[in-house]
Design a protein around this motif. Structure first.
Motif, PDB file in Angstrom:
ATOM      1  N   ASP A 174      69.747  33.862   8.001  1.00 19.10           N
ATOM      2  CA  ASP A 174      70.135  32.562   8.572  1.00 19.10           C
ATOM      3  C   ASP A 174      69.190  31.418   8.191  1.00 19.10           C
ATOM      4  O   ASP A 174      69.635  30.310   7.936  1.00 19.10           O
ATOM      5  N   CYS A 175      67.881  31.685   8.179  1.00 24.90           N
ATOM      6  CA  CYS A 175      66.927  30.581   7.999  1.00 24.90           C
ATOM      7  C   CYS A 175      66.638  30.319   6.524  1.00 24.90           C
ATOM      8  O   CYS A 175      65.845  29.434   6.191  1.00 24.90           O
ATOM      9  N   VAL A 189      62.435  31.637   5.434  1.00 25.57           N
ATOM     10  CA  VAL A 189      61.127  31.109   5.842  1.00 25.57           C
ATOM     11  C   VAL A 189      60.523  31.870   7.028  1.00 25.57           C
ATOM     12  O   VAL A 189      59.621  31.390   7.694  1.00 25.57           O
ATOM     13  N   CYS A 190      61.056  33.073   7.292  1.00 26.19           N
ATOM     14  CA  CYS A 190      60.435  33.932   8.304  1.00 26.19           C
ATOM     15  C   CYS A 190      60.625  33.403   9.723  1.00 26.19           C
ATOM     16  O   CYS A 190      59.730  33.537  10.556  1.00 26.19           O
ATOM     17  N   SER A 191      61.775  32.766   9.992  1.00 28.24           N
ATOM     18  CA  SER A 191      61.942  32.246  11.352  1.00 28.24           C
ATOM     19  C   SER A 191      63.102  32.880  12.109  1.00 28.24           C
ATOM     20  O   SER A 191      63.309  32.575  13.270  1.00 28.24           O
ATOM     21  N   CYS A 192      63.903  33.743  11.477  1.00 25.63           N
ATOM     22  CA  CYS A 192      65.106  34.209  12.191  1.00 25.63           C
ATOM     23  C   CYS A 192      65.198  35.726  12.341  1.00 25.63           C
ATOM     24  O   CYS A 192      65.942  36.203  13.190  1.00 25.63           O
ATOM     25  N   ILE A 223      52.221  36.644  10.096  1.00 32.43           N
ATOM     26  CA  ILE A 223      53.392  35.941  10.645  1.00 32.43           C
ATOM     27  C   ILE A 223      54.619  36.850  10.627  1.00 32.43           C
ATOM     28  O   ILE A 223      55.373  36.925  11.595  1.00 32.43           O
ATOM     29  N   GLN A 281      60.819  38.275   2.644  1.00 31.21           N
ATOM     30  CA  GLN A 281      59.427  38.245   2.219  1.00 31.21           C
ATOM     31  C   GLN A 281      59.149  39.238   1.089  1.00 31.21           C
ATOM     32  O   GLN A 281      58.003  39.426   0.676  1.00 31.21           O
ATOM     33  N   GLU A 339      64.721  23.533   7.560  1.00 29.47           N
ATOM     34  CA  GLU A 339      63.970  24.279   8.581  1.00 29.47           C
ATOM     35  C   GLU A 339      62.745  23.485   9.039  1.00 29.47           C
ATOM     36  O   GLU A 339      62.410  23.459  10.228  1.00 29.47           O
ATOM     37  N   LYS A 386      56.619  27.338   3.387  1.00 34.50           N
ATOM     38  CA  LYS A 386      57.179  28.635   3.004  1.00 34.50           C
ATOM     39  C   LYS A 386      57.344  29.585   4.186  1.00 34.50           C
ATOM     40  O   LYS A 386      58.366  30.233   4.323  1.00 34.50           O
ATOM     41  N   PRO A 393      57.965  30.077  11.096  1.00 36.56           N
ATOM     42  CA  PRO A 393      58.601  30.764  12.230  1.00 36.56           C
ATOM     43  C   PRO A 393      58.774  29.839  13.443  1.00 36.56           C
ATOM     44  O   PRO A 393      58.304  30.123  14.543  1.00 36.56           O
ATOM     45  N   ARG A 450      72.648  24.016  10.898  1.00 38.07           N
ATOM     46  CA  ARG A 450      72.000  24.137   9.580  1.00 38.07           C
ATOM     47  C   ARG A 450      72.913  23.588   8.485  1.00 38.07           C
ATOM     48  O   ARG A 450      72.438  22.937   7.553  1.00 38.07           O
TER      49      ARG A 450
END
Lengths: 102, 386
Positions: free
Chosen positions: A38-39, A42-45, A66, A86, B258, B316, B319, B337
């Motif tokens: 979804d994101c 960028v490691c947010s979802c 992270i 990642q 984001e 990059k 979170p 989005r």
């Protein structure tokens, strides 16, 4: 060129080839079930959670702090968990087998 | 400081106590400010529930103006998951090419319209129409219906100087009742009809449950999307170099979206109710008292984000918690989005620069904190690329 195999939670196996980008992007482009990304990576979802088959863990390397924090609170987490956004695709990953966590 | 900047009012309290205190209608709220604590509390649904009295997890509380439970937002597992499953696929429709193409046409048309004007009030003449028209796609109903929502003005729940207004809220609730009646009489392929046909554990959703999903869809995506869009316009007015960069490096568009959403944090926080005597950040929390998960503060936590108060367009690892965290994470995130991605694309295609003429900032007051979340109004002029 790297061949990467995805095994979804209902047992469907798909092998794909790529030379660049992330494993998440490869999965999303080929609509692998359970990987949404979804994101955009960028490691947010945490919607690209996979379990690396044990023999390949050394090659995929270790998650960043992270990424670990993100995984820690996700469902179905285990010692082989990674966020596939990642995992950058390189020749090194040729033959990699991943199980989709969701 | 740049006009478009959104300062972080939480930094000192986040570093020192990790907490803040608000008194809201005699039902106090303990604000959780650190990234790690916010995520942990969001994760611990058994200890910090959403399925409290309807309206209570919203800050300011809506207990006095709403009896309908918002679904799946005000439910806990396992019920939450059953209801979420009913709507999950529907809310992923924004990924379909036809949906994106329709949204692109809407946004392009709107930008063409404002380019033809000398001066534009962004909130009422750009963000509100954009949000309302896009919502017709999410609901799968005729485009013209947006005119009704635009006529309500920017704050369905709010009037000037007053956070909560029962009369205004009733406009939305009565409207949704009417629309449900129409969908019962003439079922179609719209969200109301889909919900009326849906089942959980072999039982059809009740009318009240359908209403609960619809209130959530309208309320959750209104001020938030309007803030995100308005703040984007202000940001690009202050940062023409960012518009140039996105034009030259379209591959960073996803990351830029984001990052802007992290920086804007369009919804400051969301509450939970403690189910037992417990503690957060070494502070006692009594059973049946409220905490809030402060997304806006967590997004500026320097232990997670380098240069947290700067917009780093190609950040990059990001979170951020602007869409919440865990199983309650924003259902409308996919739609939002796509709106943001298309908006940024279209701006790079059509707009050369934007000038801010004058503005009235929207500053929220939360106990000791004053947070700028956006604008009551902001006048700008758009300059065309061609």
């Amino acid at each position: 060129m790297a061949k990467i195999t995805f095994i979804t939670s209902d047992g469907e196996t798909t092998t794909l080839e790529a030379t660049s980008g992330s494993v998440m992007e490869l999965a999303v482009q080929n609509t692998i079930q359970g990987i949404d990304g979804d994101c955009g990576g960028v490691c947010s979802c945490a919607t690209c959670h996979v379990h690396v088959e044990p023999p390949f863990v050394e090659r995929t390397g270790e998650a960043s702090e992270i990424e670990k924090d993100m995984l820690e609170l996700d469902d179905n987490v285990n010692e082989f968990s990674r966020l596939s956004c990642q995992l950058a695709i390189t020749e090194e990953l040729d033959g990699l087998i991943l199980r989709v966590a969701k | 400081m740049k006009k478009s900047a959104l300062p972080d009012p939480f930094e000192e309290a986040r570093l020192q106590a990790g907490l803040g205190h608000i008194n809201d209608q005699d039902d106090p709220v303990l604000m959780v400010l650190r990234h790690k604590d916010v995520r942990k509390c969001a994760h611990q649904w058994q200890r910090f529930q959403s399925g409290a009295e309807p309206g209570r997890i919203v800050v300011p509380s809506e207990v006095n103006i709403r009896k309908t439970r918002q679904i799946p937002f005000e439910l806990d597992p396992p019920q939450h998951g059953q209801y979420r499953a009913v709507v999950e696929q529907w809310f992923k429709r924004p990924l379909e090419p036809a949906y994106r193409a329709a949204l692109k046409v809407q946004i392009d048309d709107l930008i063409d319209e404002v380019l033809g004007k000398e001066k534009v009030e962004v909130v009422s003449e750009f963000s509100l129409p954009l949000q309302s028209r896009a919502l017709t796609l999410l609901l799968n109903i005729p485009y013209e219906e947006a005119e009704t929502w635009i006529s309500w003005g920017t704050h369905v729940f709010r009037s000037e100087g007053e956070a909560l207004d029962g009369d205004k809220a009733a406009i939305l609730y009565d409207y949704i009742d009417e629309q449900i009646d129409q969908a019962i009489d003439n079922p179609g392929e719209d969200l109301y009809s889909v919900l009326l046909r849906a089942e959980v554990e072999g039982k059809k959703l009740t009318r009240e449950e359908v209403k609960g999903v619809m209130i959530l869809t309208f309320a959750g995506g209104r001020d938030t999307v309007i803030n995100a869009v308005t703040n984007s316009i202000a940001y690009f007015a202050d940062h023409p170099e960012s518009l140039v960069r996105l034009r030259e490096e379209p591959e960073i568009m996803g990351k830029a979206v984001e990052e802007l959403i992290r920086y804007f944090a369009p919804l400051t926080h969301m509450g939970r109710v403690a189910t037992e005597d417990t503690e957060v950040c070494e502070h006692a929390v009594q059973a049946d008292s409220r905490i809030s998960l402060c997304w806006a503060s967590a997004n500026r936590d320097a232990s997670v984000f380098e240069k947290p108060n700067e917009v780093v367009l190609d950040r990059k690892l990001n979170p951020h918690l602007s869409f919440g965290f865990g199983h309650h994470k924003c259902l409308g995130a996919t739609h939002t989005r796509q709106i943001m991605k298309i908006l940024l694309h279209s701006l790079t295609e059509k707009v050369k620069s934007i000038q801010i003429e004058d503005r009235s900032e929207n500053i929220e007051e939360w106990g000791q904190f004053n947070r700028k979340v956006g604008y009551h109004s902001i006048h700008v002029s758009f300059n065309s690329n061609s």
